[in-house]
Design a protein around this motif. Structure first.
Motif, PDB file in Angstrom:
ATOM      1  N   GLU A  58       1.450  -1.143  -0.195  1.00 30.53           N
ATOM      2  CA  GLU A  58      -0.080   0.068  -0.175  1.00 30.53           C
ATOM      3  C   GLU A  58       0.562   1.074  -0.100  1.00 30.53           C
ATOM      4  O   GLU A  58       0.547   1.336  -0.248  1.00 30.53           O
ATOM      5  CB  GLU A  58      -1.151   0.148   1.359  1.00 30.53           C
ATOM      6  N   ALA A  59       2.014   1.180   1.156  1.00 30.27           N
ATOM      7  CA  ALA A  59       2.926   2.239   0.676  1.00 30.27           C
ATOM      8  C   ALA A  59       3.170   2.500  -0.458  1.00 30.27           C
ATOM      9  O   ALA A  59       4.195   3.651  -1.122  1.00 30.27           O
ATOM     10  CB  ALA A  59       3.866   2.101   2.189  1.00 30.27           C
ATOM     11  N   ALA A  60       4.109   1.421  -1.639  1.00 27.61           N
ATOM     12  CA  ALA A  60       4.341   1.432  -2.466  1.00 27.61           C
ATOM     13  C   ALA A  60       3.555   1.943  -3.748  1.00 27.61           C
ATOM     14  O   ALA A  60       3.716   3.022  -4.509  1.00 27.61           O
ATOM     15  CB  ALA A  60       5.252   0.178  -3.278  1.00 27.61           C
ATOM     16  N   GLN A  61       2.292   1.344  -3.493  1.00 23.86           N
ATOM     17  CA  GLN A  61       1.526   1.995  -4.587  1.00 23.86           C
ATOM     18  C   GLN A  61       0.924   3.066  -4.089  1.00 23.86           C
ATOM     19  O   GLN A  61       0.756   3.873  -5.106  1.00 23.86           O
ATOM     20  CB  GLN A  61      -0.144   1.340  -4.212  1.00 23.86           C
ATOM     21  N   ARG A  62       1.059   3.713  -2.910  1.00 22.54           N
ATOM     22  CA  ARG A  62       0.829   5.881  -2.559  1.00 22.54           C
ATOM     23  C   ARG A  62       1.699   6.085  -2.891  1.00 22.54           C
ATOM     24  O   ARG A  62       1.111   7.212  -3.376  1.00 22.54           O
ATOM     25  CB  ARG A  62       0.878   5.400  -1.238  1.00 22.54           C
ATOM     26  N   GLN A  63       2.690   5.511  -2.773  1.00 22.38           N
ATOM     27  CA  GLN A  63       3.697   6.314  -3.964  1.00 22.38           C
ATOM     28  C   GLN A  63       3.620   7.080  -5.137  1.00 22.38           C
ATOM     29  O   GLN A  63       4.060   7.759  -5.452  1.00 22.38           O
ATOM     30  CB  GLN A  63       5.418   5.705  -2.815  1.00 22.38           C
ATOM     31  N   LEU A  64       3.497   4.937  -5.837  1.00 18.26           N
ATOM     32  CA  LEU A  64       3.745   4.820  -7.164  1.00 18.26           C
ATOM     33  C   LEU A  64       2.743   6.091  -7.091  1.00 18.26           C
ATOM     34  O   LEU A  64       1.976   6.640  -8.886  1.00 18.26           O
ATOM     35  CB  LEU A  64       3.400   3.750  -7.808  1.00 18.26           C
ATOM     36  N   ASP A  65       1.198   5.622  -6.795  1.00 15.30           N
ATOM     37  CA  ASP A  65       0.000   6.942  -7.009  1.00 15.30           C
ATOM     38  C   ASP A  65       0.425   8.564  -6.929  1.00 15.30           C
ATOM     39  O   ASP A  65       0.026   9.220  -7.760  1.00 15.30           O
ATOM     40  CB  ASP A  65      -0.934   6.965  -6.412  1.00 15.30           C
TER      41      ASP A  65
ATOM     42  N   LYS B  94       3.411  13.838 -11.720  1.00 16.94           N
ATOM     43  CA  LYS B  94       3.807  13.645 -13.373  1.00 16.94           C
ATOM     44  C   LYS B  94       2.699  13.583 -14.090  1.00 16.94           C
ATOM     45  O   LYS B  94       2.993  15.051 -14.904  1.00 16.94           O
ATOM     46  CB  LYS B  94       4.169  12.276 -14.090  1.00 16.94           C
ATOM     47  N   VAL B  95       1.427  13.793 -13.219  1.00 15.08           N
ATOM     48  CA  VAL B  95       0.550  14.361 -14.896  1.00 15.08           C
ATOM     49  C   VAL B  95       0.224  15.978 -13.853  1.00 15.08           C
ATOM     50  O   VAL B  95       0.050  16.535 -15.060  1.00 15.08           O
ATOM     51  CB  VAL B  95      -0.820  13.414 -13.255  1.00 15.08           C
ATOM     52  N   ALA B  96       0.104  16.361 -13.154  1.00 18.21           N
ATOM     53  CA  ALA B  96       0.524  17.953 -12.285  1.00 18.21           C
ATOM     54  C   ALA B  96       1.434  18.460 -13.140  1.00 18.21           C
ATOM     55  O   ALA B  96       1.177  19.393 -14.166  1.00 18.21           O
ATOM     56  CB  ALA B  96       0.385  17.524 -10.905  1.00 18.21           C
ATOM     57  N   GLN B  97       2.797  17.751 -13.351  1.00 14.85           N
ATOM     58  CA  GLN B  97       3.294  18.559 -14.297  1.00 14.85           C
ATOM     59  C   GLN B  97       3.240  18.035 -15.656  1.00 14.85           C
ATOM     60  O   GLN B  97       3.408  19.731 -16.385  1.00 14.85           O
ATOM     61  CB  GLN B  97       5.118  17.590 -14.003  1.00 14.85           C
ATOM     62  N   PHE B  98       2.773  17.625 -16.083  1.00 15.18           N
ATOM     63  CA  PHE B  98       2.313  17.553 -17.953  1.00 15.18           C
ATOM     64  C   PHE B  98       1.497  18.013 -17.746  1.00 15.18           C
ATOM     65  O   PHE B  98       1.690  19.474 -18.556  1.00 15.18           O
ATOM     66  CB  PHE B  98       2.450  15.792 -18.124  1.00 15.18           C
ATOM     67  N   LYS B  99       0.660  18.269 -16.768  1.00  9.08           N
ATOM     68  CA  LYS B  99      -0.689  19.115 -17.099  1.00  9.08           C
ATOM     69  C   LYS B  99       0.012  20.854 -17.041  1.00  9.08           C
ATOM     70  O   LYS B  99      -0.275  21.610 -17.507  1.00  9.08           O
ATOM     71  CB  LYS B  99      -1.408  19.027 -16.028  1.00  9.08           C
ATOM     72  N   SER B 100       0.437  21.010 -15.745  1.00 12.34           N
ATOM     73  CA  SER B 100       1.742  22.354 -15.887  1.00 12.34           C
ATOM     74  C   SER B 100       2.452  22.854 -16.853  1.00 12.34           C
ATOM     75  O   SER B 100       2.184  23.934 -17.838  1.00 12.34           O
ATOM     76  CB  SER B 100       2.634  22.438 -14.037  1.00 12.34           C
ATOM     77  N   GLN B 101       2.936  22.030 -17.636  1.00 11.32           N
ATOM     78  CA  GLN B 101       3.506  22.583 -18.839  1.00 11.32           C
ATOM     79  C   GLN B 101       3.376  21.920 -19.864  1.00 11.32           C
ATOM     80  O   GLN B 101       2.526  23.358 -21.012  1.00 11.32           O
ATOM     81  CB  GLN B 101       4.498  20.884 -19.035  1.00 11.32           C
ATOM     82  N   GLU B 102       1.527  22.085 -19.488  1.00 11.78           N
ATOM     83  CA  GLU B 102       0.344  21.792 -20.768  1.00 11.78           C
ATOM     84  C   GLU B 102      -0.362  23.091 -20.612  1.00 11.78           C
ATOM     85  O   GLU B 102      -0.478  23.717 -21.860  1.00 11.78           O
ATOM     86  CB  GLU B 102      -0.847  20.449 -21.234  1.00 11.78           C
ATOM     87  N   GLU B 103      -0.696  24.134 -19.739  1.00 11.79           N
ATOM     88  CA  GLU B 103      -1.015  24.753 -19.566  1.00 11.79           C
ATOM     89  C   GLU B 103      -0.093  26.430 -19.565  1.00 11.79           C
ATOM     90  O   GLU B 103      -0.027  27.259 -20.368  1.00 11.79           O
ATOM     91  CB  GLU B 103      -1.587  24.549 -18.354  1.00 11.79           C
ATOM     92  N   GLU B 104       1.564  26.083 -19.131  1.00 11.17           N
ATOM     93  CA  GLU B 104       2.283  26.282 -20.136  1.00 11.17           C
ATOM     94  C   GLU B 104       2.382  26.817 -20.954  1.00 11.17           C
ATOM     95  O   GLU B 104       2.638  28.183 -22.161  1.00 11.17           O
ATOM     96  CB  GLU B 104       3.708  26.191 -19.033  1.00 11.17           C
TER      97      GLU B 104
ATOM     98  N   GLN C  57      -2.702   6.645 -21.942  1.00 11.30           N
ATOM     99  CA  GLN C  57      -1.915   5.661 -21.023  1.00 11.30           C
ATOM    100  C   GLN C  57      -1.491   5.567 -19.116  1.00 11.30           C
ATOM    101  O   GLN C  57      -2.183   4.093 -19.354  1.00 11.30           O
ATOM    102  CB  GLN C  57      -0.462   5.465 -21.489  1.00 11.30           C
ATOM    103  N   ARG C  58      -1.518   6.225 -19.127  1.00 12.51           N
ATOM    104  CA  ARG C  58      -1.130   6.037 -17.320  1.00 12.51           C
ATOM    105  C   ARG C  58      -2.671   5.478 -16.531  1.00 12.51           C
ATOM    106  O   ARG C  58      -2.849   5.079 -15.296  1.00 12.51           O
ATOM    107  CB  ARG C  58      -0.718   7.363 -17.220  1.00 12.51           C
ATOM    108  N   ALA C  59      -3.231   6.294 -17.268  1.00 14.96           N
ATOM    109  CA  ALA C  59      -4.964   5.952 -16.519  1.00 14.96           C
ATOM    110  C   ALA C  59      -5.230   4.515 -16.830  1.00 14.96           C
ATOM    111  O   ALA C  59      -5.447   4.180 -16.065  1.00 14.96           O
ATOM    112  CB  ALA C  59      -5.712   6.935 -17.211  1.00 14.96           C
ATOM    113  N   VAL C  60      -4.959   4.606 -18.485  1.00 15.45           N
ATOM    114  CA  VAL C  60      -5.401   2.657 -18.854  1.00 15.45           C
ATOM    115  C   VAL C  60      -4.696   1.895 -17.646  1.00 15.45           C
ATOM    116  O   VAL C  60      -4.589   1.154 -16.922  1.00 15.45           O
ATOM    117  CB  VAL C  60      -4.946   2.788 -19.841  1.00 15.45           C
TER     118      VAL C  60
END
Length: 525
Positions: free
Chosen positions: A234-241, A247-257, A441-444
């Motif tokens: 669960e801890a590893a899954q939380r870290q992965l999540d 990463k999603v937030a980073q990509f989203k930020s890059q997209e907004e940028e 892909q990550r969502a899938v």
């Protein structure tokens, strides 16, 4: 009917108890406790008995309402015991210590109150079983012969059953037998030396006082290891999540940028185009003003030249008129001289007249020649003015041609910048599509890990399509999110994406996506 009879019998028993204790308690309070008067002693007795009855009534009422107050029974027992003691004390002789008969009398005083308390407890338990049948636990009683034959082990069994909620006496016996058999097996394994046993092997004896069976105690290490592994997973899954969300937030930020940069560059290109147009218009206006000033200056010069030439011609005409007037004066003088000298010399006069006439004719020709020269000069000035106007028209045409060429060059430059901006926007759109594909892909992968059904995957994909289309849910309730969802994504889009022909299915996908988003779902989750 039976319940009514039981209630009547209980009230009768209570009345008997109150009647028996009232007089003795009142007399004892007056005579021995110094209440001052018999009336005060009676009030004391009534207060104690009334308090007992009130607390009993409240206890039964709260039990019936499923809001039982467990501690209220203890004051009832205490006050009941106090009335028993007061009744016994009131009948004891004052001049001697208690004897056996006195104890028998105290017991007799206690019989009716104790019976009443037992009836009340029985009624309370009955009410609990009627109003809360699922909360009742049937407890097995321990046989009385076991208490007689093995009181200490039986007490341990009773203690463990009460402490750890074990209601079955046979189950408790089976647990003890299993524990005894395990001890014998452990001794046989280590040849009687229990010191060689490991901590895991000693767990059944260690955990038996806490209500654990042998199998439960032996399974504890494996269960704890599994629980530890589960916590690590669960801890590893939380870290992965968390990493995925970052990463999603980073990509989203890059997209907004990238979007912000695209908007900024588009605005900058628009501003630059407006500036270029303004500069071109300013240069054109300045050039037009300069050319207009030059033409005005040329026209002014031409007008001045023409005026000067006209003044010169006028002066020449005046001079010719003056000469003609002078010639007329000379002619008149000659005529007068001719008339005066007519008689003196006719031949000379004739010659002189002829000479005068010839001179007059010559003077008139000269004046006419000068007038013709002035007319020629005026014609030349008019021709020069026409030539100047032709030159001005040619210059104006040249200026318009130059401005048209400048506008064409500026238009070509704007087209080139627009094509460059479109290419850059296409590149940014491609990068955005790539980032969106990676997010998808990550969502899938997350959905595969969550083992979602195909319908749940489809609903989540519709939610991601809505966010990709610019859905904004800040400050919106469920209806507001539904309206915003209908605005950014249509039924046809959902049918096209999932290749479904039913509009009802596509509409349900969108409605379920609205509920999912309202419950807090975001593409990074």
């Amino acid at each position: 009917m039976t319940a009514a009879l039981i209630i009547v019998a209980a009230l009768t028993l209570a009345g008997i108890g109150l009647y028996l204790s009232f007089e003795h308690v009142a007399s004892f309070a007056y005579e021995e406790l110094n209440f001052g008067s018999l009336r005060k002693g009676q009030l004391f007795a009534v207060g104690v008995d009334t308090g007992i009855m009130v607390m009993i009534a409240v206890d039964l009422l709260m039990a019936w309402l499923k809001r039982a107050i467990s501690w209220i029974r203890y004051p009832v027992w205490l006050l009941t015991g106090a009335t028993v003691v007061l009744n016994a004390a009131s009948g004891a002789p004052r001049d001697r210590a208690w004897e056996l008969l006195d104890y028998v009398a105290a017991f007799a005083h206690a019989v009716v109150p104790v019976l009443f308390i037992m009836v009340v407890e029985l009624g309370r338990t009955s009410i609990d079983r009627v109003v809360r049948p699922d909360d009742q636990e049937e407890r097995d009683s321990i046989p009385w012969d076991r208490w007689l034959l093995a009181p200490v082990p039986t007490w341990r069994i009773y203690r463990r059953m009460r402490l750890w909620g074990i209601t079955s006496y046979p189950e408790m016996i089976r647990r003890d037998q299993d524990l005894l058999a395990y001890k014998l097996w452990l001794k046989r394994k280590h040849k009687g030396n229990m010191a060689e046993a490991t901590e895991d092997e000693m767990l059944p004896m260690t955990m038996a006082p806490y209500g654990y069976t042998v199998s439960q105690a032996l399974a504890m290490p494996d269960e704890q290891d599994k629980a530890a592994e589960k916590r690590q997973e669960e801890a590893a899954q939380r870290q992965l999540d968390a990493s995925t969300r970052r990463k999603v937030a980073q990509f989203k930020s890059q997209e907004e940028e990238l979007r912000a940069e695209g908007k900024f560059e588009a605005a900058q290109a628009e501003v630059e185009g407006e500036k270029g147009q303004a500069r071109a218009q300013a240069r054109a206006k300045m050039s037009a003003a300069e050319r207009a000033a030059e033409l005005e200056e040329k026209e002014l010069e031409t007008a001045l030249v023409a005026e000067a030439r006209a003044r010169t011609a006028e002066a020449e005409r005046k001079e010719a008129a003056e000469r003609k007037a002078k010639a007329d004066d000379d002619l008149e003088a000659a005529r007068l001289e001719e008339q005066a000298a007519k008689k003196r010399r006719e031949i000379e006069e004739a010659d002189r007249v002829a000479a005068a006439e010839a001179q007059a004719i010559e003077t008139e020709k000269i004046a006419k020649a000068r007038e013709a020269a002035a007319e020629a000069k005026r014609d030349a000035a008019e021709k020069e003015q026409a030539a100047a106007e032709a030159k001005r028209d040619a210059a104006e045409a040249e200026r318009e041609r130059t401005e048209e060429e400048a506008r064409q060059k500026a238009a070509f430059a704007d087209i080139k910048r627009a094509e460059q901006a479109a290419a850059e926007a296409e590149q940014r759109a491609a990068e955005t599509r790539l980032a969106t594909a990676e997010i998808e892909q990550r969502a899938v992968e997350i959905e595969d890990a969550a083992k979602l059904t195909p319908r749940e995957r489809s609903v989540r994909k519709v939610a991601r399509m809505a966010f990709a289309a610019g859905l904004v849910t800040v400050g919106l309730d469920l209806d507001g999110i539904h309206r915003e969802m209908c605005r950014v994504i249509s039924i046809a889009d959902i049918q096209r994406e999932f290749e479904v022909s039913s509009t009802d299915t596509a509409s349900k996908y969108r409605q379920e996506a609205v509920v999912l988003i309202a419950n807090g779902y975001r593409p990074e989750q």
